[in-house]
Design an enzyme around this catalytic site. Structure first.
Site, PDB file in Angstrom:
ATOM      1  N   ASP A 276     -28.351 -55.728  50.578  1.00 12.80           N
ATOM      2  CA  ASP A 276     -29.391 -54.631  50.013  1.00 12.80           C
ATOM      3  C   ASP A 276     -30.791 -55.598  49.893  1.00 12.80           C
ATOM      4  OD1 ASP A 276     -31.019 -52.603  49.177  1.00 12.80           O
ATOM      5  OD2 ASP A 276     -30.229 -52.619  47.269  1.00 12.80           O
ATOM      6  N   LYS A 283     -36.898 -56.150  48.060  1.00  9.92           N
ATOM      7  CA  LYS A 283     -36.703 -56.729  46.511  1.00  9.92           C
ATOM      8  C   LYS A 283     -37.578 -58.317  46.794  1.00  9.92           C
ATOM      9  CE  LYS A 283     -32.055 -54.927  46.184  1.00  9.92           C
ATOM     10  NZ  LYS A 283     -32.138 -54.522  44.703  1.00  9.92           N
ATOM     11  N   ASP A 294     -23.336 -55.920  47.069  1.00  7.37           N
ATOM     12  CA  ASP A 294     -23.601 -54.458  46.949  1.00  7.37           C
ATOM     13  C   ASP A 294     -22.606 -53.541  47.461  1.00  7.37           C
ATOM     14  OD1 ASP A 294     -25.475 -52.891  45.393  1.00  7.37           O
ATOM     15  OD2 ASP A 294     -26.723 -52.436  46.844  1.00  7.37           O
ATOM     16  N   ASP A 353     -35.264 -48.516  47.482  1.00  7.27           N
ATOM     17  CA  ASP A 353     -34.354 -49.545  46.793  1.00  7.27           C
ATOM     18  C   ASP A 353     -33.321 -48.597  45.973  1.00  7.27           C
ATOM     19  OD1 ASP A 353     -33.322 -51.987  46.500  1.00  7.27           O
ATOM     20  OD2 ASP A 353     -34.381 -52.514  44.540  1.00  7.27           O
ATOM     21  N   ARG A 357     -27.224 -44.436  45.674  1.00  5.55           N
ATOM     22  CA  ARG A 357     -26.966 -42.994  45.246  1.00  5.55           C
ATOM     23  C   ARG A 357     -27.275 -41.964  46.556  1.00  5.55           C
ATOM     24  NH1 ARG A 357     -31.685 -43.079  40.925  1.00  5.55           N
ATOM     25  NH2 ARG A 357     -30.889 -45.548  40.938  1.00  5.55           N
TER      26      ARG A 357
END
Length: 502
Positions: A276, A283, A294, A353, A357
């Site tokens: 990620d 990030k 992740d 980011d 979900r």
């Protein structure tokens, strides 16, 4: 007849000795440190105190050889505390014993006998073996010169008369093997474990578990959805997160179906983001450093399915893993884009980011279509959960009190720390979007873990559902109990406890 217990990480011979006297040469090696045992150990309390040994669970101390010791055997005192033992206590003690004895070539232990009064004979033996197996775990695949293997090759365990040795060893091997598999997957560098690679590992795990299970007990299968199938199946969340990547996405569905009428049907859903970057909401270096982990939720689902297939409960279980990386490529989903989830819900992506979900939304939508008795998702979902609970607790949320109680009981039995967090309806308006059904982040930075849980709840309807945010305990910086530095395999044991204890 000695039983050979093999996993990818350990091969030892264990002999179940049905008479503790048969282990007399080293019977004092690991008796519980309680006042009534000190005389038998031949050690004064002052000696233990001088060694800094307080008898806490998992504490160990080398002791002077008592009179009558054979072949220079060195006794090891192992603390079991003063309270009623749990399986987690015994695993921790067994792991400590393993590490203390790892430089010798054989070990005789009465730990299963000492723990049998509290756990039952079978449970005590299973906990001891599982703790030792997991303490032996190593991940040195990329070392130029892998560490030398521990010389400990033979373990003799004294167990009470009537212990079902085969069943206890089978359970320990299944659970420890599932946890080790999850650890292996999470420990892999992201460059070596793509979404397709994670999907292939899941299929391989099912094949291996099926080969070692009883075919009369049920059947196991695996299927993989590629990009074209994901388009056909309307998995817009997973496709949207994958849009900036050069690696294709995959959705894996693993199944265990018992031959007998199942007592329940459970669906597991795991977040499988193999790396990620944050997407276009990139990030920082510090935030990206450990993002190979992740996919820890998907790894836990794969490990749990491997164990479940071997243990063959009369519960139907499906594991869904939503696999992709999250990259800031030129075709990546942009802040403000709207994605169409499988169940028809539209989502305005305001932070790329907050991608986990989005893939889980597709997985949960798929899971509830089969009307299961329970859906459980696992994900390294939010840093906000770590801010709230630290690195040892997983956040537990859900829409069903009975399911939450089941999860809490399973977590206690597994020795995995869960903390129940609310899904406050007062915060639901945080997810309102002017152009779509939902936005993928809240409108302020407070309560981020709860906003994520509320988002996921939109995709399960009235189906009983649990969410485990495992961002904190998915890895550890040091050996602790049966955990080794790196990935922990957190969640596997809780899932197995919940499913097999249904």
């Amino acid at each position: 007849m000695p039983l050979t217990l093999s996993t990818e990480h350990l091969e030892v011979v264990l002999e179940a000795v049905n008479d503790a006297a048969a282990a007399a040469p080293a019977a004092a090696a690991d008796r519980p440190v309680r006042s009534d045992a000190l005389d038998a150990l031949g050690v004064a309390p002052s000696y233990l105190a001088a060694c800094g040994f307080d008898g806490a669970v998992g504490a160990t101390s080398l002791l002077p050889s008592p009179g009558g010791a054979v072949d220079g055997a060195v006794p090891i005192a192992v603390g079991l505390g003063s309270e009623r033992l749990t399986a987690a206590d015994v695993r921790k003690a067994a792991a400590s014993l393993w590490r203390s004895a790892s430089k010798v070539d054989s070990l005789v232990s009465t730990l299963p006998t000492a723990a049998a009064a509290d756990l039952g004979a079978d449970g005590a033996l299973s906990a001891v073996v599982e703790g030792m197996l997991l303490a032996s775990y190593r991940f040195d695949e990329y070392k130029g010169e892998p560490a030398e293997a521990d010389p400990l090759k033979r373990i003799v365990l004294a167990v009470p008369e009537g212990t079902d040795t085969a069943a206890a060893l089978d359970r320990a091997a299944a659970v420890a093997g599932g946890i080790a598999l999850a650890r292996d997957l999470v420990n892999q560098p992201a460059g070596a474990l793509t979404a397709a690679g994670l999907a292939a590992a899941a299929v391989e795990a099912v094949d291996a578990a099926r080969a070692s299970s009883n075919p009369k007990a049920g059947s196991a299968s695996a299927e993989v959805w590629d990009r074209d199938r994901l388009v056909t199946e309307r998995c817009g969340g997973l496709l949207g997160v994958n849009a900036g990547s050069t690696e294709p996405p995959a959705l894996v569905r693993l199944r265990w179906q018992p031959t007998a009428e199942p007592r329940a049907a459970i669906q597991l859903v795991g977040k499988g983001i193999t790396f990620d970057t944050g997407g276009l909401n990139l990030k920082s270096f510090e935030g990206m450093e450990w993002m190979k982990i992740d996919m820890g939720g998907a790894a836990a689902v794969i490990g749990a399915m491997s164990a479940v297939i071997r243990l063959a409960p009369d519960v139907a279980v499906t594991g869904i893993c939503c696999c992709t990386d999250n990259q800031p490529g030129p075709t990546a989903t942009k802040p403000g884009d709207v994605l169409h989830i499988r169940n028809g819900t539209t989502v305005e992506v305001l932070n790329t980011d907050a991608e986990g979900r989005l893939v889980l939304a597709d997985g949960l939508s798929l899971a509830v279509e089969e009307a299961p008795d329970l859906v459980i998702d696992l994900a390294t979902l939010t840093g906000a959960c770590m801010v709230a609970l630290g690195e040892k607790y997983a956040g537990l949320m859900g829409n069903d009190e009975a399911a939450i109680e089941r999860a809490q009981a399973a977590g206690r039995a597994a020795g995995e720390l869960l903390w129940h967090l609310p899904l406050p309806p007062e915060y639901r308006e945080q997810l309102d979007s002017p152009i779509a059904d939902l936005r993928n982040i809240g409108k302020n930075r407070y309560g981020g873990a709860l906003h994520a849980g509320l988002f996921l709840s939109e995709f399960v309807g009235d189906t009983p559902w649990l969410h485990l945010d495992i961002a904190g305990p998915v890895r550890t910086d040091a050996d602790a109990g049966e955990a080794s530095k790196g990935a922990t395999g957190f969640g596997v044991r809780t899932l197995v406890e919940l499913i097999c204890g249904w």
